[in-house]
Enzyme design. Structure first.
Site, PDB file in Angstrom:
ATOM      1  N   LYS A 244       0.792  -1.223   0.000  1.00  0.00           N
ATOM      2  CA  LYS A 244       0.000   0.000   0.000  1.00  0.00           C
ATOM      3  C   LYS A 244       0.834   1.288   0.000  1.00  0.00           C
ATOM      4  O   LYS A 244       0.528   2.206  -0.726  1.00  0.00           O
ATOM      5  CB  LYS A 244      -0.936  -0.009   1.203  1.00  0.00           C
ATOM      6  CG  LYS A 244      -1.970  -1.130   1.076  1.00  0.00           C
ATOM      7  CD  LYS A 244      -3.303  -0.774   1.633  1.00  0.00           C
ATOM      8  CE  LYS A 244      -3.444  -1.190   3.054  1.00  0.00           C
ATOM      9  NZ  LYS A 244      -4.845  -1.310   3.465  1.00  0.00           N
TER      10      LYS A 244
ATOM     11  N   HIS B  70      -1.876   5.737   9.247  1.00  0.00           N
ATOM     12  CA  HIS B  70      -2.145   6.927   8.419  1.00  0.00           C
ATOM     13  C   HIS B  70      -2.900   8.012   9.189  1.00  0.00           C
ATOM     14  O   HIS B  70      -3.087   9.108   8.668  1.00  0.00           O
ATOM     15  CB  HIS B  70      -2.997   6.542   7.196  1.00  0.00           C
ATOM     16  CG  HIS B  70      -2.263   5.722   6.184  1.00  0.00           C
ATOM     17  ND1 HIS B  70      -1.493   6.285   5.186  1.00  0.00           N
ATOM     18  CD2 HIS B  70      -2.194   4.390   5.994  1.00  0.00           C
ATOM     19  CE1 HIS B  70      -0.980   5.324   4.434  1.00  0.00           C
ATOM     20  NE2 HIS B  70      -1.383   4.164   4.901  1.00  0.00           N
TER      21      HIS B  70
ATOM     22  N   GLU C   5      -1.955  -1.014   9.740  1.00  0.00           N
ATOM     23  CA  GLU C   5      -1.366  -0.161   8.694  1.00  0.00           C
ATOM     24  C   GLU C   5      -2.274   1.031   8.394  1.00  0.00           C
ATOM     25  O   GLU C   5      -1.788   2.112   8.063  1.00  0.00           O
ATOM     26  CB  GLU C   5      -1.085  -0.986   7.438  1.00  0.00           C
ATOM     27  CG  GLU C   5       0.084  -1.949   7.662  1.00  0.00           C
ATOM     28  CD  GLU C   5       0.363  -2.842   6.457  1.00  0.00           C
ATOM     29  OE1 GLU C   5       0.304  -2.365   5.323  1.00  0.00           O
ATOM     30  OE2 GLU C   5       0.630  -4.045   6.668  1.00  0.00           O
TER      31      GLU C   5
END
Ligand code: NAD
Length: 336
Positions: A129, A203, A199
């Site tokens: 990603k 962000h 994950e």
């Protein structure tokens, strides 16, 4: 192209590394396919290998009840170095889907280096990603080429299916103004996709990959309690930008990715879509929108493309085309 034209006389022998949420879904996808045969799987504590084919359901039961596919009675082996041991034991695997967490952010590149060093030749597919993670893989392209590995990167949903759709949509335009990816993910519980959720947390404002990685399961659950299970993500560092720039579609700063993840409800909080805005040769500005069906799960939209790109990668490999390719550069094949 059928399997005969592919030069295949039997089903492609494939493996899945990582047997969490996506890895187990990948095994279920493969159970419906005649052209690919799941022969190898690995998780953190062990691996299973059977050249005649593995029973994906039996692997899932071993993983869920005992903690590793290494406990599988037929073909299971416990190992603290499962990827290296599996590569060593299973040289005839033609390609792997890397359903591994990229924690730390260098992990996938380390796995790629492990394959390069092993002397194994075949196809690797990731669903990476982060842009900074894909740039590390990009840095390995010459080594991959010399090693005889065809590496397909960014081949999940986003990056992946939606990046490829943006590449196709861009063809109507003389200039691309923006590519806007918005995803909605609904999962019944976060523990089914621990790495994906960690994950994603990385962000959020105030977090990064290292802080998210260091969080205990209890800390993740407490964070999700505070947000009623919802993660809202904006301006994510997503490699769709790097892939579209490499493919010559537009500069990376024109690509934005964001979305909403509901970790307590399998219903999507919004419809996943990509909007590609550009100017045609006649001077008109327009937007193409490609929207995924709400009934398609994250697992369906990641594992389907991953195996489509694995099949495409096997064709490239057989033609002697090695090195690095992205999902924005090659069409996925359809696996029957
Ligand atoms: P998960 O946490 O459910 O499972 C991870 C698996 O990897 C586990 O089976 C674990 O045992 C195994 N593993 C960990 N370290 C290992 C090691 N050193 N050797 C062998 N196996 C090891 O993960 P998940 O939620 O299925 O996510 C997998 C990856 O897919 C994540 O990196 C996530 O970001 C990515 N993803 C990509 C997309 C996309 O659209 N591109 C979408 C969703 C998830």
């Amino acid at each position: 192209m059928d399997s005969q034209q592919l030069g295949q006389t039997s089903a492609m022998a494939v493996g899945v590394l990582g047997f969490g949420g996506l890895g187990q879904a990948a095994a279920r996808v493969l159970a419906t396919k005649g052209e690919m045969n799941l022969v190898a799987v690995a998780d953190k504590q062990g691996y299973a290998y059977n050249p005649a084919g593995l029973d994906g359901q039996a692997c899932a039961i071993a993983y869920q009840q005992q903690g590793s596919v290494g406990y599988l009675e037929a073909g299971g082996t416990l190992s603290q170095d499962s990827i290296a041991d599996l590569i060593d034991q299973a040289p005839q695997v033609q390609g792997y889907f890397l359903a591994l967490p990229n924690l730390p952010n260098t992990f996938m590149a380390e796995v790629a280096q492990q394959f390069i060093a092993s002397g194994w030749q075949g196809v690797l597919v990731d669903a990476l990603k982060r842009t900074s993670a894909m740039e590390q893989i990009w840095g390995l392209r010459d080594e991959l080429q010399r090693a005889g590995i065809t590496y397909m990167t960014g081949c999940g949903a986003t990056p992946g299916l939606l990046t490829a759709a943006a590449t196709v949509a861009a063809q109507s335009y003389a200039e691309i103004h923006s590519v806007k990816i918005t995803f909605g993910v609904g999962i019944a519980n976060w523990e089914a996709y621990r790495a994906t959720i960690r994950e994603d947390i990385a962000h959020l404002p105030g977090y990064d990959v290292e802080t998210a990685r260091a969080m205990t399961d209890g800390e993740v659950a407490a964070l999700l309690d505070r947000t009623q299970g919802i993660l809202t993500l904006e301006n994510m560092e997503h490699a769709d930008d790097f892939m579209l720039e490499l493919a010559g579609i537009c500069d990376r700063d024109r690509v934005t990715v964001g979305g909403v993840v509901d970790t307590r409800n399998p219903k999507k909080p919004l419809s996943t879509n990509v909007q590609v805005t550009g100017r045609t040769f006649e001077g008109k500005t327009s937007t193409h929108t490609f929207t995924l069906g709400d009934e398609t799960s994250m697992a369906a939209n990641v594992c389907g493309p991953a195996f489509g790109y694995l099949k495409a990668g096997i064709k490239l490999h057989q033609r002697g085309l090695h090195g690095l390719y992205t999902a924005a550069e090659v069409m996925p094949s359809f696996v029957r």
